[in-house]
Design a protein around this motif. Structure first.
Motif, PDB file in Angstrom:
ATOM      1  N   THR A 131     -17.308  -3.392   5.207  1.00 30.59           N
ATOM      2  CA  THR A 131     -17.743  -2.374   6.160  1.00 30.59           C
ATOM      3  C   THR A 131     -16.796  -1.184   6.185  1.00 30.59           C
ATOM      4  N   SER A 132     -15.510  -1.447   6.218  1.00 33.37           N
ATOM      5  CA  SER A 132     -14.516  -0.375   6.279  1.00 33.37           C
ATOM      6  C   SER A 132     -14.023   0.069   4.904  1.00 33.37           C
ATOM      7  N   LEU A 133     -14.424  -0.632   3.843  1.00 38.12           N
ATOM      8  CA  LEU A 133     -13.958  -0.280   2.504  1.00 38.12           C
ATOM      9  C   LEU A 133     -14.357   1.128   2.085  1.00 38.12           C
ATOM     10  N   PRO A 134     -15.618   1.560   2.273  1.00 37.10           N
ATOM     11  CA  PRO A 134     -15.965   2.932   1.863  1.00 37.10           C
ATOM     12  C   PRO A 134     -15.112   4.000   2.547  1.00 37.10           C
ATOM     13  N   THR A 135     -14.840   3.813   3.841  1.00 37.29           N
ATOM     14  CA  THR A 135     -14.009   4.787   4.558  1.00 37.29           C
ATOM     15  C   THR A 135     -12.587   4.782   4.030  1.00 37.29           C
ATOM     16  N   LEU A 136     -12.056   3.607   3.740  1.00 36.20           N
ATOM     17  CA  LEU A 136     -10.688   3.519   3.217  1.00 36.20           C
ATOM     18  C   LEU A 136     -10.564   4.232   1.878  1.00 36.20           C
ATOM     19  N   LEU A 137     -11.541   4.047   1.004  1.00 33.25           N
ATOM     20  CA  LEU A 137     -11.476   4.663  -0.319  1.00 33.25           C
ATOM     21  C   LEU A 137     -11.619   6.175  -0.255  1.00 33.25           C
ATOM     22  N   CYS A 138     -12.210   6.697   0.800  1.00 36.85           N
ATOM     23  CA  CYS A 138     -12.392   8.142   0.934  1.00 36.85           C
ATOM     24  C   CYS A 138     -11.197   8.832   1.579  1.00 36.85           C
ATOM     25  N   ARG A 139     -10.224   8.089   2.042  1.00 39.12           N
ATOM     26  CA  ARG A 139      -9.068   8.702   2.694  1.00 39.12           C
ATOM     27  C   ARG A 139      -8.120   9.294   1.655  1.00 39.12           C
ATOM     28  N   SER A 140      -7.329  10.248   2.107  1.00 43.08           N
ATOM     29  CA  SER A 140      -6.381  10.912   1.220  1.00 43.08           C
ATOM     30  C   SER A 140      -5.175  10.011   0.982  1.00 43.08           C
ATOM     31  N   PRO A 141      -4.818   9.714  -0.267  1.00 41.23           N
ATOM     32  CA  PRO A 141      -3.634   8.877  -0.510  1.00 41.23           C
ATOM     33  C   PRO A 141      -2.345   9.543  -0.040  1.00 41.23           C
ATOM     34  N   ALA A 142      -2.299  10.870  -0.082  1.00 36.95           N
ATOM     35  CA  ALA A 142      -1.104  11.564   0.395  1.00 36.95           C
ATOM     36  C   ALA A 142      -0.914  11.379   1.894  1.00 36.95           C
ATOM     37  N   LEU A 143      -2.015  11.441   2.652  1.00 40.82           N
ATOM     38  CA  LEU A 143      -1.912  11.253   4.098  1.00 40.82           C
ATOM     39  C   LEU A 143      -1.583   9.806   4.450  1.00 40.82           C
ATOM     40  N   ILE A 144      -2.128   8.854   3.700  1.00 42.65           N
ATOM     41  CA  ILE A 144      -1.781   7.453   3.941  1.00 42.65           C
ATOM     42  C   ILE A 144      -0.309   7.213   3.632  1.00 42.65           C
ATOM     43  N   PHE A 145       0.181   7.826   2.563  1.00 41.06           N
ATOM     44  CA  PHE A 145       1.596   7.663   2.221  1.00 41.06           C
ATOM     45  C   PHE A 145       2.490   8.256   3.313  1.00 41.06           C
ATOM     46  N   ARG A 146       2.062   9.368   3.899  1.00 41.65           N
ATOM     47  CA  ARG A 146       2.848   9.938   5.000  1.00 41.65           C
ATOM     48  C   ARG A 146       2.891   8.989   6.183  1.00 41.65           C
ATOM     49  N   LEU A 147       1.773   8.332   6.481  1.00 41.92           N
ATOM     50  CA  LEU A 147       1.756   7.341   7.558  1.00 41.92           C
ATOM     51  C   LEU A 147       2.672   6.168   7.241  1.00 41.92           C
ATOM     52  N   VAL A 148       2.667   5.729   5.996  1.00 41.38           N
ATOM     53  CA  VAL A 148       3.555   4.636   5.592  1.00 41.38           C
ATOM     54  C   VAL A 148       5.014   5.036   5.779  1.00 41.38           C
ATOM     55  N   ALA A 149       5.339   6.273   5.399  1.00 37.71           N
ATOM     56  CA  ALA A 149       6.712   6.754   5.571  1.00 37.71           C
ATOM     57  C   ALA A 149       7.099   6.795   7.045  1.00 37.71           C
ATOM     58  N   PHE A 150       6.160   7.156   7.914  1.00 38.82           N
ATOM     59  CA  PHE A 150       6.459   7.204   9.346  1.00 38.82           C
ATOM     60  C   PHE A 150       6.660   5.800   9.911  1.00 38.82           C
ATOM     61  N   LEU A 151       5.789   4.857   9.536  1.00 39.21           N
ATOM     62  CA  LEU A 151       5.906   3.501  10.065  1.00 39.21           C
ATOM     63  C   LEU A 151       7.173   2.802   9.602  1.00 39.21           C
ATOM     64  N   SER A 152       7.612   3.108   8.397  1.00 40.01           N
ATOM     65  CA  SER A 152       8.820   2.465   7.869  1.00 40.01           C
ATOM     66  C   SER A 152      10.091   3.240   8.185  1.00 40.01           C
ATOM     67  N   SER A 153       9.985   4.326   8.949  1.00 42.76           N
ATOM     68  CA  SER A 153      11.154   5.136   9.265  1.00 42.76           C
ATOM     69  C   SER A 153      12.035   4.433  10.292  1.00 42.76           C
ATOM     70  N   ALA A 154      13.133   5.079  10.632  1.00 40.31           N
ATOM     71  CA  ALA A 154      14.073   4.495  11.590  1.00 40.31           C
ATOM     72  C   ALA A 154      13.491   4.419  12.991  1.00 40.31           C
ATOM     73  N   GLN A 155      12.423   5.147  13.267  1.00 43.26           N
ATOM     74  CA  GLN A 155      11.834   5.122  14.600  1.00 43.26           C
ATOM     75  C   GLN A 155      11.077   3.830  14.875  1.00 43.26           C
ATOM     76  N   LEU A 156      10.329   3.341  13.885  1.00 45.15           N
ATOM     77  CA  LEU A 156       9.518   2.138  14.078  1.00 45.15           C
ATOM     78  C   LEU A 156      10.037   0.933  13.300  1.00 45.15           C
ATOM     79  N   LYS A 157      10.588   1.167  12.117  1.00 46.07           N
ATOM     80  CA  LYS A 157      11.211   0.107  11.309  1.00 46.07           C
ATOM     81  C   LYS A 157      10.241  -1.026  10.985  1.00 46.07           C
ATOM     82  N   VAL A 158       9.044  -0.681  10.601  1.00 46.61           N
ATOM     83  CA  VAL A 158       8.082  -1.697  10.183  1.00 46.61           C
ATOM     84  C   VAL A 158       8.323  -2.009   8.706  1.00 46.61           C
ATOM     85  N   PRO A 159       8.482  -3.271   8.324  1.00 43.79           N
ATOM     86  CA  PRO A 159       8.715  -3.590   6.907  1.00 43.79           C
ATOM     87  C   PRO A 159       7.541  -3.147   6.036  1.00 43.79           C
ATOM     88  N   LEU A 160       7.842  -2.707   4.840  1.00 43.79           N
ATOM     89  CA  LEU A 160       6.799  -2.235   3.935  1.00 43.79           C
ATOM     90  C   LEU A 160       5.791  -3.327   3.609  1.00 43.79           C
TER      91      LEU A 160
END
Length: 694
Positions: A351-380
């Motif tokens: 159900t969510s696969l089509p939406t995921l594939l249409c997202r920008s990889p650059a924007l997803i990578f920016r979100l990953v960088a934010f989640l793994s930053s010193a503010q949230l420290k979520v493991p990769l």
């Protein structure tokens, strides 16, 4: 006085010279002066002459620069745009299939009325406007009077023609007509936009070359080479999609959502496949290349989807067939795999696969960088499974939104506006080209909100691990920061919870952050009013924070009334021992259990007061099952059995300690299975529903 007279004479001389006076002034008319004074005066006059000449030259250069600068909007551009609405020249698809030059394409009105719309397309010619500007006037007039060149490549995108092709493939007539109109309007909008841009470029070149004669109303003709027009083949595009196993309905869905696919090159020539270039320039991908990459390589091979599921994903996200979309989809999957998600887990949620594939990889990578930053420290390794959850869709929509596509419903909305002949194309083009500025502003605002919320939770609540909040309630990062601060302050200062207590309560139940502080205050006042121990309140709210979200009228008051009816006097102590009881339903939960207890227990009130947790056990699966096993199988009198002894053990310990079985609980397990009958478990029921849906 002599100096003044000399200056007056010099001024008169310059004025006479400026008026063409060539006579000489008699020496006797000039006062006598020393050679030094005359020399200094001459030098002053000469210096002023040079300054005047320099100023005149600078002024001429300034005027020259201003003259060659083209205005943003002028009468030439207005006449050209007026031509697009009134008297352009394009092609018409006749009934006999012949394409005629010098006429207009007659289209049905987008609002589905009987009126016809005549859409005009201007034509241009490519010239080097910087060469031989002295002959520009004659070349422009000849270009205007030149007959329009054949543009038969445009006629293949006629709405009726595309609709007939789709109907021949089994597509519903209404869907085919709408798809054809979307393709036609997109092509016209794209061509018109390109020609206006070309017109502005050539108009600016005219101004820079010094040519000031206005351009004719029909603009500049454009001759399109056969090499370029050969790339446009809508029949070839449809044929390629059919070769890859797509149906007519799939083609119609692709054209409706992403009409640019209809203008893609269908196949790759042998020369292009070897060089990767067209005329020395890097080429875009052909349709068969994007199908190989997205449909065959990604969906069928990497994600191992069945052909039916792959086609379903493609219909929901036809942007995967574009050059950029096919590459981005592969990058998104590679990124998710590198973050700890398996391809099977990605493909599982179709159900969510089509939406995921249409997202920008650059924007997803920016979100990953934010989640793994010193503010949230979520493991990769935890980010991939986190983003794959359904709860994360809202966060992804905020920071990595999908660009809008033209659906049939959106086309209906545009058509219902009863637009004029030139407006449908501009409206569709404006819909397809979303406002990137507003989109970027939304992304930046979302990140600012997430940073602010993370900072407040870290400072006020002492939260260090944000994984539980992100996995269960990521919406919390987009809440009002002031309300979160007031909530944490109330729990710490007025309720008496420590920072660790607040952190545990929020991590256990992040929805608490959504609530209004005034409502939480009312719940706390009610708990204190029914004599809940104030010292026990922090531990109660730490373990059961959902209590703060209960409604006074619908949840709490009916439970308190029921407890008083069955004889419980110390309501506060009872609730302190079983805080979740305030959220139980009186009619469907508390009353049935109480009625059964009165049947099987002689001292029902005493047992309930001594063991309030009785109301927390399932009636059918646990309470009735065990009492019936003792009464019917083991023949043990149950009237005197203590409720806590019957219920507080696990199944095996109950069978061995209370029922005194010697088979390690096998007999009781068999009784439970038979007693349950053919009623399937929750997991088996889910599997059955899943099989039916497939």
């Amino acid at each position: 006085m002599d100096t003044i007279k000399l200056l007056i004479a010099l001024i008169a001389l310059r004025l006479n010279g400026a008026q063409g006076f060539n006579g000489a002034i008699s020496p006797r008319e000039l006062p006598s002066s020393s050679p030094l004074r005359v020399a200094s005066t001459t030098t002053w006059a000469t210096s002023n002459d040079s300054l005047a000449q320099n100023y005149a030259a600078t002024n001429e250069q300034r005027q020259e620069r201003q003259k060659v600068k083209a205005p943003l909007v002028d009468s030439t551009l207005l006449r050209f745009l007026s031509t697009q609405k009134k008297s352009g020249t394009v092609l018409r698809e006749e009934e006999n299939g012949q394409t005629l030059a010098g006429s207009a394409i007659t289209l049905d009105s987008p609002n589905m009325t009987s009126e016809a719309v005549e859409v005009d397309l201007p034509t241009f010619v490519s010239e080097n406007l910087l060469e031989e500007p002295q002959d520009m006037s004659s070349s422009m007039s000849s270009a205007i009077e030149k007959p329009i060149e054949n543009q038969s490549w445009l006629s293949q995108y006629n709405a009726q023609r595309v609709a007939l092709k789709l109907q021949a493939l089994g597509v519903d007539s209404q869907v085919a007509i709408k798809s054809g109109r979307i393709v036609q309007d997109y092509v016209l909008a794209r061509v018109t936009r390109r020609r206006i841009r070309k017109f502005l470029q050539e108009r600016d070149a005219l101004w820079e070359s010094g040519y000031t004669v206005p351009i004719g109303r029909n603009g500049i003709d454009e001759s399109i080479t056969s090499v370029i027009t050969s790339n446009f083949d809508v029949d070839g595009v449809i044929a390629v999609m059919l070769e890859y196993g797509l149906t007519g309905n799939d083609v119609a869905a692709v054209f409706s959502h992403t009409p640019s696919v209809a203008m893609m090159r269908a196949r790759v020539t042998e020369r292009e496949s070897k060089t990767g270039e067209i005329d020395g320039k890097k080429r875009s991908f052909a349709l068969e290349e994007t199908l190989d990459r997205a449909f065959v390589g990604l969906l069928s091979q990497t994600l191992k989807l069945r052909r039916y599921d792959a086609r379903k994903v493609l219909r929901a996200s036809p942007g995967l067939l574009t050059s950029k979309g096919s590459v981005s989809a592969v990058q998104v999957v590679d990124l998710m795999v590198s973050l700890g998600s398996s391809t099977n887990s990605i493909a599982r949620d179709k159900t969510s696969l089509p939406t995921l594939l249409c997202r920008s990889p650059a924007l997803i990578f920016r979100l990953v960088a934010f989640l793994s930053s010193a503010q949230l420290k979520v493991p990769l390794s935890a980010i991939g499974p986190l983003l794959r959850q359904k709860q994360s869709a809202e966060m992804l929509d905020a920071v990595a939104p999908v660009k809008r596509t033209l659906t049939l419903d959106a086309y209906d909305d545009i058509a219902n506006k009863n637009l004029t002949a030139i407006n449908p194309q501009s409206e569709i083009l404006g819909y397809l080209k979303a406002d990137n500025t507003l989109r970027q502003q939304k992304i930046e605002e979302s990140y600012r909100s997430m940073e602010a919320v993370a900072g407040v939770l870290r400072r006020s609540a002492g939260i260090r691990d944000f994984r539980k909040i992100l996995s269960s309630h990521p919406h919390a990062f987009f809440l009002n920061v002031t309300n979160i601060h007031l909530m944490t302050h109330f729990l710490r200062e007025e309720v008496g919870m420590t920072k660790d207590d607040v952190a545990k309560a929020i991590q256990t139940f992040p929805t608490l952050l959504d609530q209004d502080v005034s409502r939480v205050k009312d719940v706390v006042k009610f708990l204190l009013a029914i004599e809940v121990d104030e010292d026990a309140l922090p531990s109660i709210l730490r373990s059961f924070p959902a209590t703060l979200l209960l409604d006074l009228e619908e949840d709490m008051l009916p439970v308190v009334k029921f407890l008083r009816e069955i004889g419980v006097r110390n309501i506060g102590r009872f609730i302190t021992r079983l805080p979740p009881v305030l959220g139980y339903s009186v009619d469907s939960d508390l009353k049935p259990k109480w009625e059964f207890l009165k049947e099987v227990c002689q001292f029902d009130y005493f047992e309930v007061v001594r063991f309030p947790a009785y109301f927390s056990y399932p009636l059918e699966r646990v309470i009735k099952m065990r009492y019936e096993y003792l009464r019917d199988i083991k023949q043990i009198p149950i009237q005197l059995a203590r409720v806590d002894d019957v219920l507080r053990f696990g199944d095996r310990d109950f069978a061995t300690e209370i029922a005194l079985d010697k088979d390690n609980g096998a007999a009781f397990a068999k009784f439970v299975k038979e007693r349950s009958g053919a009623r399937p478990s929750i997991r088996s029921r889910r599997k059955q529903r899943k099989r039916k849906s497939q």
